[in-house]
Design a protein around this motif. Structure first.
Motif, short mmCIF file in Angstrom:
data_model
loop_
_atom_site.label_atom_id
_atom_site.label_comp_id
_atom_site.label_asym_id
_atom_site.label_seq_id
_atom_site.Cartn_x
_atom_site.Cartn_y
_atom_site.Cartn_z
N LEU A 1 0.84 -1.21 0.00
CA LEU A 1 0.00 0.00 0.00
C LEU A 1 0.87 1.26 0.00
CD1 LEU A 1 -2.74 -1.03 2.62
CD2 LEU A 1 -2.92 -1.09 0.13
N GLU A 2 1.92 1.21 0.80
CA GLU A 2 2.82 2.38 0.85
C GLU A 2 3.49 2.59 -0.50
OE1 GLU A 2 5.37 1.27 4.05
OE2 GLU A 2 4.00 1.99 5.61
N MET A 3 3.83 1.51 -1.17
CA MET A 3 4.46 1.64 -2.49
C MET A 3 3.49 2.23 -3.51
SD MET A 3 7.57 0.99 -2.36
CE MET A 3 7.78 1.13 -4.13
N ILE A 4 2.24 1.82 -3.40
CA ILE A 4 1.24 2.36 -4.34
C ILE A 4 1.14 3.87 -4.17
CG2 ILE A 4 -1.22 2.43 -4.86
CD1 ILE A 4 -1.33 -0.56 -4.11
N VAL A 5 1.11 4.30 -2.91
CA VAL A 5 1.02 5.74 -2.65
C VAL A 5 2.29 6.45 -3.13
CG1 VAL A 5 0.87 7.49 -0.86
CG2 VAL A 5 -0.55 5.45 -0.71
N ALA A 6 3.45 5.85 -2.79
CA ALA A 6 4.72 6.49 -3.15
C ALA A 6 4.88 6.62 -4.66
CB ALA A 6 5.89 5.69 -2.57
N GLN A 7 4.39 5.63 -5.37
CA GLN A 7 4.55 5.66 -6.83
C GLN A 7 3.34 6.25 -7.52
OE1 GLN A 7 7.36 4.94 -8.22
NE2 GLN A 7 8.32 4.27 -6.31
N GLY A 8 2.44 6.79 -6.77
CA GLY A 8 1.26 7.41 -7.36
C GLY A 8 0.39 6.43 -8.11
N GLY A 9 0.39 5.16 -7.66
CA GLY A 9 -0.49 4.17 -8.29
C GLY A 9 0.23 3.25 -9.24
#
Lengths: 101, 382
Positions: B123-131
């Motif tokens: 989830l954190e990666m999704i946010v960090a990468q903007g999806g």
């Protein structure tokens, strides 16, 4: 085509936008090319530049030319920041298919 | 006075499980690509409530996980990120994980923290990468041997560009009220220009004729190209104050390749005002760059290219906000009405605090009913 007297800008911001709109509308009703003096502009914002850009566009749409008598640093920086130098036909800007001021 | 919060645990668990059922139903009915904003909001509120309750009762793992989930949902509800199938799937898995965590806490059993940590990382990666990262874990083999291995490809697949080639493409359309609320794109772009080389292209198609324009409202639309290896959060921060008054799409474009998964819904059609003049140039380009102010825009001569960057404290930029703010007061009648701008984070904190106050008040009232005599009077009097 003769020039009318120059529009002298001082502080084209949202605070003074209604008065400026009235003045520019009157200039739009006149004939001839339009001169704008932006030498004394010390404060400008997006509302002011949007209105000026609309004015320049409407003047040019009537096959009339817009000529800047002068342009302050504050005016040029703000126009550059908003990507509006060409739309405003600022001095030093080559407008493709238009007038070089 | 010691309060036994444990007596409220059962209510918390009961309400949380019910809310999770609702969240799951809302997720299953979510229209990926064009989600109903209210549905996304309702999903967000579930995560927000559970986070608040878990934090108050000291369920730190639950609070930590739901905080991450809430962050992602906040990106979705604000439109900064689009709801993709992969994100929707991750959210559904998150519901299962939250149920498992709450059940484990309720029964005082151990929870599979490895599974929780893996999902939280995703989830954190999704946010960090903007999806953009959402697709990577989904593409990993379903039968990956261990959760850690399954999540490992995510950062590599969506790794940011090498230094020097980072590029952000931003579509920004101010809603008409933006200027009246004291925001000015000049200041916003000045902040962005501090991050790297910024090229600004204005689109005037929606700007009405001079005689008919409501000059206090903004009708311009911009396309911004930012060359910078900055984090997504830094780009977002520049638009923080304007978030509710604009349509914004930010995507990272590295070495000419776009990452469509990272794109928030593109701004919708321009306002109804028609382009007044087909001969008018619809767009203009400007460059504002902190390190290299001299690099050119298409239509500018060398003299025009040598435009200094517009730092946040430059005359024009600095003047923009106060001028707009003053006008707002003037427009409303000599400053009788005024407003302040408050960040969303502070509003969230305030809502959390109020929620905790309400719960504490309820607990004190409950305790007060068990008292009698002089002590009860003293308690009631505060």
């Amino acid at each position: 085509m003769e020039n009318s007297s120059a529009v002298v800008l001082t502080s084209p911001t949202i605070r003074t936008i209604n008065a400026l709109q009235t003045e520019l509308a009157e200039r739009l009703d006149e004939s001839g090319n339009v001169q704008i003096d932006g030498t004394a502009v010390d404060r400008v914002d997006t509302a002011g530049l949007q209105l000026l850009a609309a004015f320049v566009r409407d003047v040019r749409a009537e096959q009339r030319a817009v000529e800047w008598v002068g342009c302050s640093d504050a005016l040029r920086k703000a126009a550059t920041a908003l990507g509006l130098e060409t739309a405003l036909c600022l001095p030093g800007i080559v407008v493709l298919g238009g007038t070089k001021n | 006075m010691d309060l036994d919060l444990a007596q409220f645990h059962s209510s918390f668990f009961e309400e949380s499980f019910e809310a999770l059922d609702g969240m799951e139903a809302a997720l299953l009915g979510l229209d990926v690509g064009a989600p109903d904003p209210e549905r996304v909001n309702s999903i967000f509120r579930v995560a927000h409530s559970i986070k608040g309750g878990a934090g108050m009762f000291g369920f730190k793992d639950v609070a930590s996980f739901t905080h991450t989930l809430e962050t992602l949902l906040d990106e979705l509800r604000s439109g900064r990120m689009a709801v993709t199938r992969d994100i929707s799937d991750k959210l559904l898995v998150s519901v299962d994980v939250m149920r498992a965590m709450l059940t484990a806490v309720q029964r005082k059993e151990a929870v599979d923290m490895q599974k929780v940590a893996d999902l939280q990382f995703d989830l954190e990666m999704i946010v960090a990468q903007g999806g953009a990262a959402a697709a990577a874990p989904a593409a990993a083999p379903a039968a990956a041997p261990a959760p850690v291995a399954a999540s490992a490809p995510a950062p590599a697949a969506a790794a940011p560009a090498a230094p020097g080639v980072g590029r952000w493409s931003i579509e920004f359309r101010a809603l008409p009220e933006l200027l009246l609320r004291g925001n000015d794109p000049i200041a916003i772009y000045a902040s962005l220009a501090e991050l790297g080389k910024l090229t600004v292209t204005a689109n005037m198609e929606a700007v009405p004729r001079l005689r008919s324009i409501d000059a206090e409202r903004c009708f311009l639309k911009w396309t911004l190209e930012l060359e910078s290896d900055c984090a997504r959060e830094q780009v977002d921060a520049a638009f923080e104050w304007a978030a509710v008054d604009c349509e914004l799409a930010i995507k990272r474009v590295d070495a000419g390749a776009s990452t469509p998964e990272a794109v928030a819904p593109a701004p919708s059609a321009a306002p109804a005002a028609a382009a007044p003049d087909a001969t008018a140039a619809p767009a203009a380009t400007g460059v504002a760059s902190a390190p290299t102010p001299g690099e050119g825009s298409v239509a500018a001569t060398p003299s025009a290219q040598s435009v200094a960057p517009a730092p946040a404290n430059s005359g024009a930029a600095a003047a923009a906000k106060p001028a707009a703010a003053e006008s707002k007061e003037a427009a409303k009648g000599g400053g009788e009405h005024s407003s302040i701008r408050v960040s969303i984070e502070k509003i969230d904190e305030l809502i959390n605090t109020v929620g905790e106050l309400v719960i504490t008040q309820a607990m004190l009232s409950e305790l007060g009913r068990k008292l009698d005599g002089a002590l009860a009077e003293q308690f009631a009097a505060g």
